[in-house]
Design a protein around this motif. Structure first.
Motif, PDB file in Angstrom:
ATOM      1  N   PRO A 166       0.794  -1.245   0.000  1.00 41.57           N
ATOM      2  CA  PRO A 166       0.000   0.000   0.000  1.00 41.57           C
ATOM      3  C   PRO A 166       0.822   1.289   0.000  1.00 41.57           C
ATOM      4  CG  PRO A 166      -0.897  -1.549   1.581  1.00 41.57           C
ATOM      5  CD  PRO A 166       0.361  -2.149   1.081  1.00 41.57           C
ATOM      6  N   TYR A 167       2.083   1.240   0.449  1.00 37.62           N
ATOM      7  CA  TYR A 167       2.927   2.447   0.448  1.00 37.62           C
ATOM      8  C   TYR A 167       3.168   2.954  -0.977  1.00 37.62           C
ATOM      9  CZ  TYR A 167       4.119   2.116   5.416  1.00 37.62           C
ATOM     10  OH  TYR A 167       4.055   2.110   6.788  1.00 37.62           O
ATOM     11  N   PHE A 168       3.053   2.048  -1.940  1.00 39.38           N
ATOM     12  CA  PHE A 168       3.322   2.444  -3.321  1.00 39.38           C
ATOM     13  C   PHE A 168       2.149   3.175  -3.970  1.00 39.38           C
ATOM     14  CE2 PHE A 168       6.408  -0.905  -2.469  1.00 39.38           C
ATOM     15  CZ  PHE A 168       7.560  -0.197  -2.735  1.00 39.38           C
ATOM     16  N   SER A 169       1.113   3.441  -3.185  1.00 37.32           N
ATOM     17  CA  SER A 169       0.067   4.353  -3.656  1.00 37.32           C
ATOM     18  C   SER A 169       0.586   5.794  -3.539  1.00 37.32           C
ATOM     19  CB  SER A 169      -1.185   4.187  -2.816  1.00 37.32           C
ATOM     20  OG  SER A 169      -0.902   4.543  -1.476  1.00 37.32           O
ATOM     21  N   PHE A 170       1.718   5.955  -2.855  1.00 43.11           N
ATOM     22  CA  PHE A 170       2.397   7.242  -2.614  1.00 43.11           C
ATOM     23  C   PHE A 170       1.519   8.236  -1.854  1.00 43.11           C
ATOM     24  CE2 PHE A 170       4.448   5.383  -6.356  1.00 43.11           C
ATOM     25  CZ  PHE A 170       5.741   5.270  -5.860  1.00 43.11           C
ATOM     26  N   LYS A 171       0.567   7.698  -1.120  1.00 43.54           N
ATOM     27  CA  LYS A 171      -0.231   8.557  -0.238  1.00 43.54           C
ATOM     28  C   LYS A 171       0.558   8.809   1.046  1.00 43.54           C
ATOM     29  CE  LYS A 171      -4.754   7.015  -1.841  1.00 43.54           C
ATOM     30  NZ  LYS A 171      -5.843   6.070  -1.572  1.00 43.54           N
ATOM     31  N   GLN A 172       0.154   9.846   1.766  1.00 47.35           N
ATOM     32  CA  GLN A 172       0.907  10.217   2.966  1.00 47.35           C
ATOM     33  C   GLN A 172       0.193   9.796   4.257  1.00 47.35           C
ATOM     34  OE1 GLN A 172       4.055  12.102   2.589  1.00 47.35           O
ATOM     35  NE2 GLN A 172       3.680  11.283   0.554  1.00 47.35           N
ATOM     36  N   ASP A 173      -0.951   9.153   4.106  1.00 46.57           N
ATOM     37  CA  ASP A 173      -1.741   8.863   5.304  1.00 46.57           C
ATOM     38  C   ASP A 173      -1.398   7.517   5.954  1.00 46.57           C
ATOM     39  OD1 ASP A 173      -2.774   7.573   3.148  1.00 46.57           O
ATOM     40  OD2 ASP A 173      -4.871   7.781   3.723  1.00 46.57           O
ATOM     41  N   PHE A 174      -0.111   7.270   6.088  1.00 47.91           N
ATOM     42  CA  PHE A 174       0.349   6.094   6.825  1.00 47.91           C
ATOM     43  C   PHE A 174       1.007   6.589   8.111  1.00 47.91           C
ATOM     44  CE2 PHE A 174       0.430   4.797   2.380  1.00 47.91           C
ATOM     45  CZ  PHE A 174      -0.285   3.615   2.430  1.00 47.91           C
ATOM     46  N   ILE A 175       0.823   5.823   9.178  1.00 45.72           N
ATOM     47  CA  ILE A 175       1.335   6.282  10.474  1.00 45.72           C
ATOM     48  C   ILE A 175       2.849   6.497  10.412  1.00 45.72           C
ATOM     49  CG2 ILE A 175       1.596   5.682  12.926  1.00 45.72           C
ATOM     50  CD1 ILE A 175      -1.073   4.117  12.590  1.00 45.72           C
ATOM     51  N   PHE A 176       3.525   5.588   9.739  1.00 48.09           N
ATOM     52  CA  PHE A 176       4.987   5.693   9.624  1.00 48.09           C
ATOM     53  C   PHE A 176       5.388   7.010   8.946  1.00 48.09           C
ATOM     54  CE2 PHE A 176       9.055   5.040   7.548  1.00 48.09           C
ATOM     55  CZ  PHE A 176       9.800   4.411   8.515  1.00 48.09           C
ATOM     56  N   ILE A 177       4.658   7.385   7.897  1.00 48.23           N
ATOM     57  CA  ILE A 177       4.986   8.615   7.168  1.00 48.23           C
ATOM     58  C   ILE A 177       4.545   9.846   7.967  1.00 48.23           C
ATOM     59  CG2 ILE A 177       4.535   9.917   5.027  1.00 48.23           C
ATOM     60  CD1 ILE A 177       4.342   7.243   3.571  1.00 48.23           C
ATOM     61  N   GLU A 178       3.394   9.745   8.604  1.00 44.34           N
ATOM     62  CA  GLU A 178       2.895  10.882   9.396  1.00 44.34           C
ATOM     63  C   GLU A 178       3.866  11.258  10.521  1.00 44.34           C
ATOM     64  OE1 GLU A 178      -0.984   9.628  10.573  1.00 44.34           O
ATOM     65  OE2 GLU A 178      -1.878  10.203   8.653  1.00 44.34           O
TER      66      GLU A 178
ATOM     67  N   ILE B 168      12.709   9.636  -1.719  1.00 43.07           N
ATOM     68  CA  ILE B 168      13.176   8.681  -2.743  1.00 43.07           C
ATOM     69  C   ILE B 168      13.857   7.487  -2.060  1.00 43.07           C
ATOM     70  CG2 ILE B 168      14.811   8.375  -4.671  1.00 43.07           C
ATOM     71  CD1 ILE B 168      14.225  11.397  -5.325  1.00 43.07           C
ATOM     72  N   SER B 169      14.706   7.812  -1.076  1.00 42.56           N
ATOM     73  CA  SER B 169      15.411   6.739  -0.346  1.00 42.56           C
ATOM     74  C   SER B 169      14.426   5.782   0.301  1.00 42.56           C
ATOM     75  CB  SER B 169      16.301   7.328   0.754  1.00 42.56           C
ATOM     76  OG  SER B 169      17.293   8.089   0.190  1.00 42.56           O
ATOM     77  N   PHE B 170      13.388   6.356   0.890  1.00 41.35           N
ATOM     78  CA  PHE B 170      12.399   5.526   1.575  1.00 41.35           C
ATOM     79  C   PHE B 170      11.727   4.557   0.604  1.00 41.35           C
ATOM     80  CE2 PHE B 170       7.861   4.958   2.602  1.00 41.35           C
ATOM     81  CZ  PHE B 170       7.981   4.232   3.766  1.00 41.35           C
ATOM     82  N   TYR B 171      11.275   5.093  -0.543  1.00 42.04           N
ATOM     83  CA  TYR B 171      10.568   4.214  -1.485  1.00 42.04           C
ATOM     84  C   TYR B 171      11.505   3.178  -2.109  1.00 42.04           C
ATOM     85  CZ  TYR B 171       6.337   6.871  -0.840  1.00 42.04           C
ATOM     86  OH  TYR B 171       5.222   7.442  -0.265  1.00 42.04           O
ATOM     87  N   ILE B 172      12.751   3.573  -2.360  1.00 35.99           N
ATOM     88  CA  ILE B 172      13.722   2.589  -2.880  1.00 35.99           C
ATOM     89  C   ILE B 172      13.974   1.515  -1.814  1.00 35.99           C
ATOM     90  CG2 ILE B 172      16.144   2.244  -3.559  1.00 35.99           C
ATOM     91  CD1 ILE B 172      16.055   4.981  -4.907  1.00 35.99           C
ATOM     92  N   HIS B 173      14.095   1.967  -0.565  1.00 41.81           N
ATOM     93  CA  HIS B 173      14.403   1.042   0.532  1.00 41.81           C
ATOM     94  C   HIS B 173      13.284   0.010   0.723  1.00 41.81           C
ATOM     95  CE1 HIS B 173      16.666  -0.108   4.079  1.00 41.81           C
ATOM     96  NE2 HIS B 173      15.531  -0.167   4.764  1.00 41.81           N
ATOM     97  N   ILE B 174      12.046   0.465   0.692  1.00 43.53           N
ATOM     98  CA  ILE B 174      10.960  -0.503   0.920  1.00 43.53           C
ATOM     99  C   ILE B 174      10.774  -1.420  -0.302  1.00 43.53           C
ATOM    100  CG2 ILE B 174       9.761   0.809   2.717  1.00 43.53           C
ATOM    101  CD1 ILE B 174       7.679   1.617   0.616  1.00 43.53           C
ATOM    102  N   ALA B 175      11.028  -0.870  -1.490  1.00 44.49           N
ATOM    103  CA  ALA B 175      10.956  -1.736  -2.681  1.00 44.49           C
ATOM    104  C   ALA B 175      12.052  -2.798  -2.611  1.00 44.49           C
ATOM    105  CB  ALA B 175      11.113  -0.893  -3.939  1.00 44.49           C
ATOM    106  N   ALA B 176      13.239  -2.366  -2.191  1.00 43.14           N
ATOM    107  CA  ALA B 176      14.357  -3.310  -2.023  1.00 43.14           C
ATOM    108  C   ALA B 176      14.013  -4.365  -0.971  1.00 43.14           C
ATOM    109  CB  ALA B 176      15.613  -2.542  -1.605  1.00 43.14           C
TER     110      ALA B 176
END
Lengths: 136, 223
Positions: free
Chosen positions: B38-50, B63-71
């Motif tokens: 679900p993080y790849f919806s690139f929405k900001q309403d996740f507790i971790f991102i908030e 960018i680092s965050f999305y690369i890291h979770i994809a990895a």
């Protein structure tokens, strides 16, 4: 193979140096100072609030009960059966440790709100003066 | 010398413990992947991102965050195939290709992005240091695993890859401890720190124990 390892070492080095510099700058600006500071817990406030409500209601129930018993002792109201409304507990707070599969993350696990049971009222016929006489 | 009954018993006990280990690992790994998608919806309403809104204003962190979770997703899925004896013996190509993906993802994507993000991790200086250590150790153990297999040193390769996988699995074990301590009503920040330390040190200890046990069994064959 060697290319990948060297490229990795390079990336790791750049990430380390850039990260340290970025952290130093952000820290200097103070933009990340209170990033992870926890907000006051809302759940506790709710809990104390419900406790207050319970106490108030209990007090009201007790005062009502005493009124009804004093009225019942009067000889003029002997024929009508007094009904004492007994309220055991107005609200019961239940904390359900509801852990769902979506909580399996690095983020904060949010405490589920307290679930409050609906008001329970039990009408118990009070022992009127007639019944007391019978018992005698 | 053990008789055939003893050998059968030993094998069944071994199989039992293998299954007991892998069922939760596979289940929680897949759950981790499911919760990451679900993080790849690139929405900001996740507790971790908030919690990290300020950091997510920085494009490099985002960018680092999305690369890291994809990895992380690739690593978790690729690593699940790597310890299967069946795949290793009958479908070696899968092992080789998944291994290549795993190594590339760790060395080029996962570890460097983890390194950058470790500076902004939650907790005190020591938790940041631990994240930093994890990034370096994950990189080092994976690189050593690659280097040793290129030298045809299979035993050393296995050992280093166990160490590498133990670091990758901290993502899973952390979440398990995090939920456990939440259940025991430990406050969030302490819960986070304790879970982090236990997951990293615990996984390292388990990895070293497995390596020690394997080496012991291997050395016995020379007697």
């Amino acid at each position: 193979m060697k290319l990948l390892i060297y490229a990795g070492i390079g990336l790791l080095g750049v990430a380390g140096i850039y990260g340290a510099a970025d952290y130093y700058n952000s820290n200097k600006k103070g933009s990340i100072d209170n990033m992870y500071v926890e907000e006051p817990a809302m759940v506790n406030e709710k809990a104390t609030h419900t406790e207050v409500v319970v106490k108030k209601d209990e007090a009201a129930a007790v005062s009502k009960a005493t009124n009804s018993t004093t009225a019942a002792t009067k000889p003029t109201v002997a024929k009508k059966k007094a009904v004492k409304i007994k309220r055991k507990k107005k609200e019961e707070k239940i904390f359900i440790r509801d852990i769902s599969l979506s909580d399996f993350s690095r983020g904060r696990i949010v405490k589920r709100p307290l679930k409050v049971k609906p008001v329970q009222e039990e009408a118990v016929p009070a022992s009127g003066p007639d019944e007391e006489k019978k018992e005698d | 010398m053990p008789n055939s009954r003893q050998i059968t018993l030993q094998h069944s006990v071994q199989l039992f413990f293998t299954v007991l280990f892998w069922i939760p690992v596979v289940f929680f790994s897949l759950l981790l992947v499911k919760n990451t998608i679900p993080y790849f919806s690139f929405k900001q309403d996740f507790i971790f991102i908030e919690e990290r809104t300020i950091l997510f204003l920085k494009p490099i962190y985002k960018i680092s965050f999305y690369i890291h979770i994809a990895a992380g997703v690739f690593c978790t899925l690729a690593a699940l195939t790597q310890f299967s004896t069946y795949i290793l013996k009958k479908r070696k190509a899968i092992h080789i290709w998944m291994g290549k993906i795993y190594v590339f993802v760790v060395l080029a994507l996962g570890a460097p992005t983890g390194m950058y993000m470790s500076f902004f991790a939650k907790g005190s200086f020591w938790e940041r240091f631990l994240f930093l250590f994890m990034a370096v150790y994950w990189f080092y153990s994976t690189a050593k695993g690659l280097q040793t297999i290129k030298q045809k040193n299979v035993i050393a390769h296995k050992n280093w890859m166990i160490r590498s996988y133990s670091m990758a699995l901290t993502a899973v074990s952390f979440r398990i401890y995090h939920i456990l301590f939440f259940y025991f009503d430990v406050d969030h920040l302490h819960n986070y720190e304790i879970s982090l330390w236990i997951s990293v040190l615990g996984n390292m200890l388990v990895a070293e124990f497995l390596i020690y046990r394997k080496s012991k069994a291997y050395l016995k064959t020379f007697n």
